[in-house]
Design an enzyme around this catalytic site. Sequence first.
Site, PDB file in Angstrom:
ATOM      1  N   TYR A 258      -5.341  12.577  -3.402  1.00 21.20           N
ATOM      2  CA  TYR A 258      -3.686  13.056  -3.402  1.00 21.20           C
ATOM      3  C   TYR A 258      -3.679  13.698  -1.631  1.00 21.20           C
ATOM      4  O   TYR A 258      -2.631  13.384  -1.184  1.00 21.20           O
ATOM      5  CB  TYR A 258      -3.858  13.964  -4.192  1.00 21.20           C
ATOM      6  CG  TYR A 258      -2.463  14.929  -3.953  1.00 21.20           C
ATOM      7  CD1 TYR A 258      -1.176  14.067  -4.386  1.00 21.20           C
ATOM      8  CD2 TYR A 258      -2.268  16.145  -3.702  1.00 21.20           C
ATOM      9  CE1 TYR A 258       0.082  14.759  -3.852  1.00 21.20           C
ATOM     10  CE2 TYR A 258      -1.032  16.566  -3.224  1.00 21.20           C
ATOM     11  CZ  TYR A 258       0.234  15.847  -3.445  1.00 21.20           C
ATOM     12  OH  TYR A 258       1.268  16.533  -3.311  1.00 21.20           O
ATOM     13  N   LYS A 259      -4.631  14.194  -1.119  1.00 21.04           N
ATOM     14  CA  LYS A 259      -4.387  14.972   0.194  1.00 21.04           C
ATOM     15  C   LYS A 259      -4.747  13.631   1.230  1.00 21.04           C
ATOM     16  O   LYS A 259      -4.626  14.044   2.449  1.00 21.04           O
ATOM     17  CB  LYS A 259      -5.492  16.024   0.332  1.00 21.04           C
ATOM     18  CG  LYS A 259      -4.968  17.326  -0.487  1.00 21.04           C
ATOM     19  CD  LYS A 259      -6.067  18.307  -0.387  1.00 21.04           C
ATOM     20  CE  LYS A 259      -5.639  19.513  -1.109  1.00 21.04           C
ATOM     21  NZ  LYS A 259      -4.575  20.254  -0.639  1.00 21.04           N
TER      22      LYS A 259
ATOM     23  N   ARG B 275       2.265  32.090  -0.312  1.00 22.34           N
ATOM     24  CA  ARG B 275       1.076  31.222  -0.804  1.00 22.34           C
ATOM     25  C   ARG B 275       0.686  30.588   0.214  1.00 22.34           C
ATOM     26  O   ARG B 275       1.279  30.428   1.055  1.00 22.34           O
ATOM     27  CB  ARG B 275       1.606  30.536  -2.364  1.00 22.34           C
ATOM     28  CG  ARG B 275       2.325  29.658  -2.175  1.00 22.34           C
ATOM     29  CD  ARG B 275       2.514  28.940  -3.506  1.00 22.34           C
ATOM     30  NE  ARG B 275       1.402  28.351  -3.934  1.00 22.34           N
ATOM     31  CZ  ARG B 275       0.859  27.089  -3.663  1.00 22.34           C
ATOM     32  NH1 ARG B 275       1.711  26.255  -2.885  1.00 22.34           N
ATOM     33  NH2 ARG B 275      -0.294  26.858  -4.122  1.00 22.34           N
TER      34      ARG B 275
HETATM   35  C1  HEM Z   1       3.095  20.296  -3.572  1.00 26.30           C
HETATM   36  C2  HEM Z   1       7.646  21.960  -2.804  1.00 26.30           C
HETATM   37  C3  HEM Z   1       6.644  26.041  -4.594  1.00 26.30           C
HETATM   38  C4  HEM Z   1       2.227  24.523  -5.800  1.00 26.30           C
HETATM   39  C5  HEM Z   1       4.639  20.321  -3.269  1.00 26.30           C
HETATM   40  C6  HEM Z   1       5.269  19.158  -2.486  1.00 26.30           C
HETATM   41  C7  HEM Z   1       6.352  19.692  -2.416  1.00 26.30           C
HETATM   42  C8  HEM Z   1       6.466  21.049  -2.829  1.00 26.30           C
HETATM   43  C9  HEM Z   1       7.536  18.947  -1.700  1.00 26.30           C
HETATM   44  C10 HEM Z   1       4.799  17.971  -2.190  1.00 26.30           C
HETATM   45  C11 HEM Z   1       4.707  17.024  -3.649  1.00 26.30           C
HETATM   46  C12 HEM Z   1       4.438  15.462  -3.328  1.00 26.30           C
HETATM   47  O1  HEM Z   1       3.430  15.046  -3.179  1.00 26.30           O
HETATM   48  O2  HEM Z   1       5.446  14.764  -2.911  1.00 26.30           O
HETATM   49  C13 HEM Z   1       7.657  23.226  -3.354  1.00 26.30           C
HETATM   50  C14 HEM Z   1       8.974  23.922  -3.090  1.00 26.30           C
HETATM   51  C15 HEM Z   1       8.676  25.060  -3.658  1.00 26.30           C
HETATM   52  C16 HEM Z   1       7.110  25.237  -3.939  1.00 26.30           C
HETATM   53  C17 HEM Z   1      10.197  23.613  -2.326  1.00 26.30           C
HETATM   54  C18 HEM Z   1       9.444  26.516  -3.888  1.00 26.30           C
HETATM   55  C19 HEM Z   1      10.530  26.471  -4.087  1.00 26.30           C
HETATM   56  C20 HEM Z   1       5.405  25.911  -5.169  1.00 26.30           C
HETATM   57  C21 HEM Z   1       4.737  27.246  -5.804  1.00 26.30           C
HETATM   58  C22 HEM Z   1       3.578  26.534  -6.251  1.00 26.30           C
HETATM   59  C23 HEM Z   1       3.168  25.390  -5.699  1.00 26.30           C
HETATM   60  C24 HEM Z   1       5.261  28.177  -6.145  1.00 26.30           C
HETATM   61  C25 HEM Z   1       2.575  27.570  -6.807  1.00 26.30           C
HETATM   62  C26 HEM Z   1       1.434  26.910  -7.676  1.00 26.30           C
HETATM   63  C27 HEM Z   1       2.167  23.141  -5.085  1.00 26.30           C
HETATM   64  C28 HEM Z   1       0.881  22.435  -5.077  1.00 26.30           C
HETATM   65  C29 HEM Z   1       1.033  21.382  -4.572  1.00 26.30           C
HETATM   66  C30 HEM Z   1       2.445  21.374  -4.222  1.00 26.30           C
HETATM   67  C31 HEM Z   1      -0.329  23.075  -5.647  1.00 26.30           C
HETATM   68  C32 HEM Z   1       0.141  20.236  -4.236  1.00 26.30           C
HETATM   69  C33 HEM Z   1      -0.415  20.566  -2.572  1.00 26.30           C
HETATM   70  C34 HEM Z   1      -1.607  19.786  -2.018  1.00 26.30           C
HETATM   71  O3  HEM Z   1      -2.452  19.763  -2.898  1.00 26.30           O
HETATM   72  O4  HEM Z   1      -1.612  19.471  -1.020  1.00 26.30           O
HETATM   73  N1  HEM Z   1       5.341  21.524  -3.433  1.00 26.30           N
HETATM   74  N2  HEM Z   1       6.725  24.056  -3.615  1.00 26.30           N
HETATM   75  N3  HEM Z   1       4.446  24.907  -5.056  1.00 26.30           N
HETATM   76  N4  HEM Z   1       3.002  22.449  -4.701  1.00 26.30           N
HETATM   77 FE1  HEM Z   1       4.754  23.109  -4.327  1.00 26.30          FE
END
Ligand code: HEM
Length: 343
Positions: free
Chosen positions: A316-317, A223
């Site tokens: 947030y970003k 993704r």
């Molecule tokens: C953000 C880890 C899988 C969607 C994040 C953050 C981490 C993270 C550490 C930052 C959160 C913060 O603000 O502290 C992971 C890990 C994954 C995983 C280790 C796999 C095991 C997914 C999946 C999705 C997803 C499958 C699918 C929808 C998001 C979204 C954000 C996010 C939408 C916000 C990002 C942004 O707007 O910049 N993730 N994630 N994540 N994750 Fe994941």
Amino acid sequence: MAIMFRQETFRDDFTYRNSPANIHRFPFPFDRDEYAYSVNIEPHVPGRKGTIYESLIDVDEHYVAEMADRALVLKEDPLRYQALPHMMQAQWDVLELLMEQQAAGYPEHFSLTRNGDRWRWINRPLGIDDTFTFGARETLPYEPLEYIGRQTQGDLCIVDQRDNNLWMDAGLVTTQADWSLDFDVGMNFMEWHGPVPLAHGMGIFDRALKFLLNLQLGQPVRRFNWTMTVNPRLDTSPENYHKWGRDRTTVTPVNVGRKVHLRVELQTLWRLPRSNAMLFVIRCYLMSMEELVTVPKWARRFHRVLKTLPQELVDYKGMTRYRDTTVEWLSRHDDGAPTSPGI
Ligand code: HEM
């Protein structure tokens, strides 16, 4: 064909640039003029030559410079690498996967030879030629995840699967968009996603977790995520916020094209064979606004995406201080023509 590795920096004088060929293969992630969170997961299958999907673990012209930057981060802050004791088998799984993928994709740069448990790994760009015993920690200079993580572009998290959840129990994280492995280590899927706005209420994380718990061996998925960064800095960690946070106040109508970067993360997820854990690779691609507008359809579309981005996501970003200046600058590259769905 051998890659020409660039000599460049991601800090201080920021000499990072993309060659025209690398701009061409940049993973521009927007397929429409507005952006919203979604469960945007698809199979991670090899793609066309000349794209970032040519190999399942992508190596590009920034490899050597990125590995040098990672070594600097780890020297200053060893806690960017962490692994809980029960993750040792998963670490070996990851070492195997990343060696196999890099050797298969770039035989002119990497090679892996196995003689039973005795393995020889050659990494020509970094001048490494090591022989070790698979499964024997003492035969490597670092733990397996750190060893291969110092030779792989992108951050690496290993999540353990138990109790119908995923747990962030190991990682090597030096190129992150403002989150901390040291803070998140030991958390589960819902906990580490706690700070993300809107997506919880939309049921995105419930659906994503359900999907991931069934991830199959040999069928990786991918993704995209994206954000923006002022200056081509890889290490935008909370630990070093004092070094980069104020950069957000330095964007002006004159320097925006050079300073503001689109930061795209290609995230791939792999089931691991022995441990049943999962590898999450977060591969970061940076492109300045000046580089982005060399492709007119990207300039048009990104202007519209940024202009209509919900305020919660802007905040947030971390773009609140410079979003409007960037939208204004990009508007000069948007002639208002209709765009087609797709990239
Ligand atoms: C953000 C880890 C899988 C969607 C994040 C953050 C981490 C993270 C550490 C930052 C959160 C913060 O603000 O502290 C992971 C890990 C994954 C995983 C280790 C796999 C095991 C997914 C999946 C999705 C997803 C499958 C699918 C929808 C998001 C979204 C954000 C996010 C939408 C916000 C990002 C942004 O707007 O910049 N993730 N994630 N994540 N994750 Fe994941």
